[in-house]
Design a protein around this motif. Sequence first.
Motif, mmCIF file in Angstrom:
data_model
loop_
_atom_site.group_PDB
_atom_site.id
_atom_site.type_symbol
_atom_site.label_atom_id
_atom_site.label_comp_id
_atom_site.label_asym_id
_atom_site.label_seq_id
_atom_site.Cartn_x
_atom_site.Cartn_y
_atom_site.Cartn_z
ATOM 1 N N GLU A 336 -1.839 -14.550 2.822
ATOM 2 C CA GLU A 336 -2.937 -13.972 3.593
ATOM 3 C C GLU A 336 -2.575 -13.959 5.065
ATOM 4 O O GLU A 336 -2.327 -15.019 5.663
ATOM 5 C CB GLU A 336 -4.225 -14.768 3.353
ATOM 6 N N CYS A 341 -2.826 -5.614 7.034
ATOM 7 C CA CYS A 341 -1.377 -5.384 7.033
ATOM 8 C C CYS A 341 -0.961 -4.312 6.023
ATOM 9 O O CYS A 341 0.122 -4.380 5.462
ATOM 10 C CB CYS A 341 -0.641 -6.694 6.773
ATOM 11 N N THR A 342 -1.816 -3.323 5.804
ATOM 12 C CA THR A 342 -1.465 -2.293 4.813
ATOM 13 C C THR A 342 -0.226 -1.495 5.241
ATOM 14 O O THR A 342 0.485 -0.964 4.394
ATOM 15 C CB THR A 342 -2.652 -1.331 4.574
ATOM 16 N N ASN A 356 2.701 -5.061 -2.552
ATOM 17 C CA ASN A 356 1.300 -4.690 -2.733
ATOM 18 C C ASN A 356 0.454 -5.494 -1.760
ATOM 19 O O ASN A 356 0.648 -6.700 -1.612
ATOM 20 C CB ASN A 356 0.886 -4.982 -4.183
ATOM 21 N N VAL A 357 -0.472 -4.797 -1.102
ATOM 22 C CA VAL A 357 -1.418 -5.490 -0.217
ATOM 23 C C VAL A 357 -2.810 -5.280 -0.788
ATOM 24 O O VAL A 357 -3.198 -4.151 -1.101
ATOM 25 C CB VAL A 357 -1.334 -4.941 1.226
ATOM 26 N N THR A 358 -3.547 -6.362 -0.965
ATOM 27 C CA THR A 358 -4.901 -6.265 -1.503
ATOM 28 C C THR A 358 -5.880 -6.792 -0.459
ATOM 29 O O THR A 358 -5.512 -7.621 0.386
ATOM 30 C CB THR A 358 -4.987 -7.021 -2.858
ATOM 31 N N ASP A 360 -6.851 -5.612 2.129
ATOM 32 C CA ASP A 360 -6.373 -5.246 3.482
ATOM 33 C C ASP A 360 -5.390 -6.223 4.125
ATOM 34 O O ASP A 360 -4.529 -5.819 4.886
ATOM 35 C CB ASP A 360 -7.535 -5.038 4.476
ATOM 36 N N ASN A 361 -5.537 -7.533 3.860
ATOM 37 C CA ASN A 361 -4.678 -8.482 4.587
ATOM 38 C C ASN A 361 -3.989 -9.521 3.699
ATOM 39 O O ASN A 361 -3.482 -10.522 4.203
ATOM 40 C CB ASN A 361 -5.493 -9.203 5.676
ATOM 41 N N ILE A 363 -0.963 -10.063 1.011
ATOM 42 C CA ILE A 363 0.209 -9.550 0.291
ATOM 43 C C ILE A 363 0.225 -10.260 -1.053
ATOM 44 O O ILE A 363 0.242 -11.498 -1.113
ATOM 45 C CB ILE A 363 1.494 -9.856 1.081
ATOM 46 N N ARG A 364 0.152 -9.444 -2.106
ATOM 47 C CA ARG A 364 0.014 -10.039 -3.453
ATOM 48 C C ARG A 364 1.325 -9.896 -4.208
ATOM 49 O O ARG A 364 1.809 -8.794 -4.420
ATOM 50 C CB ARG A 364 -1.112 -9.320 -4.194
#
Length: 401
Positions: A336, A341-342, A356-358, A360-361, A363-364
């Motif tokens: 997080e 950070c898209t 992948n960013v979920t 908006d902030n 990183i998954r």
Amino acid sequence: MSIDQPLMNTYGRLPVAFESGDGVWLYDTDGNKYFDTFCGIAVCGLGHSHPAITKALKDQAGRLVHCSNLYHTPLQSKLAQKLCSLSDMDNVFFSNSGAEANEAAIKIARKFGHDKGIQTPTIIVMEHSFHGRTMATLTATGNRKVHAGFEPLLNGFARAPFNDLDAIKRISESNPEIVAIMLEPIQGEGGLTIAEEHYLKSLREICDQHGWLLILDEVQTGNGRTGSYFAYQQLGIIPDVVTLAKGLGNGYPIGACLAKGVASNTLTPGSHGSTFGGNPLGCAAALATIEQIQSNNLCERASILGARIVSALKDELLSASYVYDIRGSGLMIGIELKEACTELVPLAKAKGLLLNVTSDNVIRLLPPLNMTDEECDFLIDAVTQIIRLYAADDRGKPRAE
Ligand SMILES: Cc1ncc(COP(=O)(O)O)c(C=O)c1O
């Protein structure tokens, strides 16, 4: 690659087209290779084009692809038995996707309520949840963006903040028509928020006290991803209903809604169905996937690799001024950042890394359960470097750490 395609405008796609995959790698139409850190959104848990799944699909395609659910097939029975023995549930309804598995769960809860004489059976669902894009599952989803433009939403849902037991108690006092609580053990789309152990155990107790069903959506957390086949198995609780999809067939579309006790006897012939659900091809893919997970101890492997990634990322990044938190369970990991950070996604793609960013902030990371140690270390290095580069680029100068 033509970008002028007759496709409905439902996805914000990156300008790249993939035509083959191998393990953690995807290859585009220009021959470039990319490391896939989230395996098709938690789907290809054994990596892309796993030979055992390819063989199972090829062999089954030569025998029987489909014959409808008006008949039995040995593979469907075998897969149902396998899933029941893995989950300690009593029976299974097969679907083609996570949303459809959740639709079955919602219908079970509503029918369960009507069978008890409740006129408007109501399911408690969570803020920031994600359950799918059909009308019932988008209503259950706790994200305004998913609802917008599709009103009227369905009746019969009450929403609570995640990890908040008091809110559940308040709803139970004000609404006598509650029949179930439905939630994800880890909110994947909602920013990788992990349900507290005490919270889930208490929800089980509350459901028992009130005669409600506990429905766990394990579409993303299931199939070994968090270090056990189902995430709830690490908590010592058993839900009444649990749903699966994504990694179940390692890329072949198949979902499942499993039920126990009274929930398993709620649906009757004619009350629910699916033309394709649980067809022989899907069952062959799922059986081969489970066989690989079990024979290679991939739940344990997910746990080991996940701990290694979280520990290394914490060492490398947690003290950076732009990182808020790093957390995870098995190979479901979130980094997080303090700000949206898209823009990291196209930057990473240009460097050969699919990220992948979920929310908006966050990183998954959802990499394959069978990565080698070398691939795991590659992922740690590549993700660390790209986040550092982004943080430096984004703010015009390198950040002090
Ligand atoms: C927890 C959860 N439930 C349900 C779904 C919906 O699954 P599907 O896209 O297969 O309908 C998803 C998809 O991201 C999910 O993460």
